[in-house]
Design a protein around this motif. Sequence first.
Motif, PDB file in Angstrom:
ATOM      1  N   CYS A 144     -11.781   6.881   6.982  1.00 54.19           N
ATOM      2  CA  CYS A 144     -10.834   7.539   6.066  1.00 54.19           C
ATOM      3  C   CYS A 144     -10.589   8.990   6.467  1.00 54.19           C
ATOM      4  O   CYS A 144     -11.522   9.756   6.677  1.00 54.19           O
ATOM      5  CB  CYS A 144     -11.391   7.495   4.637  1.00 54.19           C
ATOM      6  SG  CYS A 144     -10.371   8.410   3.475  1.00 54.19           S
ATOM      7  N   ILE A 145      -9.305   9.376   6.583  1.00 50.29           N
ATOM      8  CA  ILE A 145      -8.950  10.753   6.940  1.00 50.29           C
ATOM      9  C   ILE A 145      -8.539  11.564   5.706  1.00 50.29           C
ATOM     10  O   ILE A 145      -8.049  12.680   5.817  1.00 50.29           O
ATOM     11  CB  ILE A 145      -7.811  10.795   7.993  1.00 50.29           C
ATOM     12  CG1 ILE A 145      -6.557  10.066   7.476  1.00 50.29           C
ATOM     13  CG2 ILE A 145      -8.288  10.194   9.322  1.00 50.29           C
ATOM     14  CD1 ILE A 145      -5.328  10.247   8.346  1.00 50.29           C
ATOM     15  N   CYS A 147      -6.025  11.254   3.667  1.00 49.18           N
ATOM     16  CA  CYS A 147      -4.606  11.602   3.590  1.00 49.18           C
ATOM     17  C   CYS A 147      -4.103  11.437   2.161  1.00 49.18           C
ATOM     18  O   CYS A 147      -3.058  11.955   1.805  1.00 49.18           O
ATOM     19  CB  CYS A 147      -3.810  10.702   4.526  1.00 49.18           C
ATOM     20  SG  CYS A 147      -3.876   8.952   4.076  1.00 49.18           S
ATOM     21  N   PHE A 148      -4.807  10.639   1.370  1.00 50.72           N
ATOM     22  CA  PHE A 148      -4.499  10.356  -0.038  1.00 50.72           C
ATOM     23  C   PHE A 148      -3.208   9.572  -0.231  1.00 50.72           C
ATOM     24  O   PHE A 148      -2.634   9.542  -1.314  1.00 50.72           O
ATOM     25  CB  PHE A 148      -4.500  11.640  -0.884  1.00 50.72           C
ATOM     26  CG  PHE A 148      -5.794  12.400  -0.762  1.00 50.72           C
ATOM     27  CD1 PHE A 148      -7.011  11.732  -0.882  1.00 50.72           C
ATOM     28  CD2 PHE A 148      -5.821  13.756  -0.513  1.00 50.72           C
ATOM     29  CE1 PHE A 148      -8.218  12.404  -0.745  1.00 50.72           C
ATOM     30  CE2 PHE A 148      -7.022  14.438  -0.378  1.00 50.72           C
ATOM     31  CZ  PHE A 148      -8.224  13.767  -0.505  1.00 50.72           C
ATOM     32  N   CYS A 150      -3.108   6.367  -0.146  1.00 47.85           N
ATOM     33  CA  CYS A 150      -3.477   5.245  -1.031  1.00 47.85           C
ATOM     34  C   CYS A 150      -3.501   5.707  -2.483  1.00 47.85           C
ATOM     35  O   CYS A 150      -3.048   5.005  -3.380  1.00 47.85           O
ATOM     36  CB  CYS A 150      -4.822   4.652  -0.618  1.00 47.85           C
ATOM     37  SG  CYS A 150      -6.200   5.816  -0.649  1.00 47.85           S
ATOM     38  N   CYS A 212      -2.475   2.435   4.209  1.00 51.87           N
ATOM     39  CA  CYS A 212      -3.560   3.198   4.845  1.00 51.87           C
ATOM     40  C   CYS A 212      -3.302   3.349   6.354  1.00 51.87           C
ATOM     41  O   CYS A 212      -3.261   2.353   7.072  1.00 51.87           O
ATOM     42  CB  CYS A 212      -4.897   2.499   4.613  1.00 51.87           C
ATOM     43  SG  CYS A 212      -6.244   3.358   5.447  1.00 51.87           S
TER      44      CYS A 212
HETATM   45 FE1  SF4 Z   1      -8.364   7.215   3.367  1.00 54.12          FE
HETATM   46 FE2  SF4 Z   1      -6.688   6.231   1.561  1.00 54.12          FE
HETATM   47 FE3  SF4 Z   1      -5.759   7.708   3.585  1.00 54.12          FE
HETATM   48 FE4  SF4 Z   1      -6.697   5.245   4.039  1.00 54.12          FE
HETATM   49  S1  SF4 Z   1      -4.879   5.791   2.821  1.00 54.12           S
HETATM   50  S2  SF4 Z   1      -7.139   7.078   5.244  1.00 54.12           S
HETATM   51  S3  SF4 Z   1      -8.392   5.141   2.543  1.00 54.12           S
HETATM   52  S4  SF4 Z   1      -7.128   8.394   1.904  1.00 54.12           S
END
Ligand code: SF4
Length: 248
Positions: A144-145, A147-148, A150, A212
């Motif tokens: 997980c990076i 990025c938020f 999700c 994601c």
């Molecule tokens: Fe992490 Fe959610 Fe971004 Fe996937 S989409 S990298 S789970 S924050």
Amino acid sequence: MGYDAKFRVWRGDLDGGELHDFTVPVNEGEVVLDIIHRLQATQAPDLAVRWNCKAGKCGSCSAEVNGRPRLLCMTRMSTFTEAEVITVTPMRTFPVVKDLVTDVSFNYQKAREIPSFTPPADLKPGDYRMKQVDVERSQEFRKCIECFLCQNTCHVVRDHEENKTSFAGPRFLMRIAELEMHPLDVADRRDLAQDEQGLGLCNITKCCTEVCPEHIKITDNALIPMKERVADRKYDPLVWLGNKLFRR
Ligand code: SF4
Ligand code: F3S
Ligand code: FES
């Protein structure tokens, strides 16, 4: 071959804003973030956009392109036709700071609400070897990076601001699941997940998994196993009896 692309970019702040139209040159091999940077350099020097690595690894450049949550630095211009109008807007679930930059502090608040890794008190370094399967499970979640995207996508908070206090979101329910399934973690996180962090609000629509950028199977590998753990205890007759006898 280069061409001129039509961009529609949201500009404004918490008090309001609107879409602005721009025509920006595009070169072969570029991504949406390149075009936003060219826009800054040539036509809109005060346009706010958050970015850092330009390699899909820092999780800073999250926004929405044609209404879809995306990393701006990983969205290739070649995925659009030359005639298409490309609309870039800030993530909808979080408050806008300015233009394409949102205030994602909601996520850091949720992260703080999760108790950290809790190994047995008497465990000494080198005392324990983890199985490869357990290592790999954690490694998937740790790609997980933050990025938020999700968090931004999940309808539980995207369409319902009022749910934010009682829902951690997929990224942080995944964090709870990671710790709950960790063979060295002795804390019981099932009540936390279900009662405080809104696991029951997730109806496994899998939209989080779809957006994601690290292709983590959030729903299948974290949320569903966590729901199963919560359900197992609730419907286990011995646990039910124990709760009746000892938890009055
Ligand atoms: Fe992490 Fe959610 Fe971004 Fe996937 S989409 S990298 S789970 S924050
Ligand atoms: Fe939301 Fe993902 Fe569940 S999008 S509803 S957290 S499966
Ligand atoms: Fe780092 Fe896009 S700039 S992920």
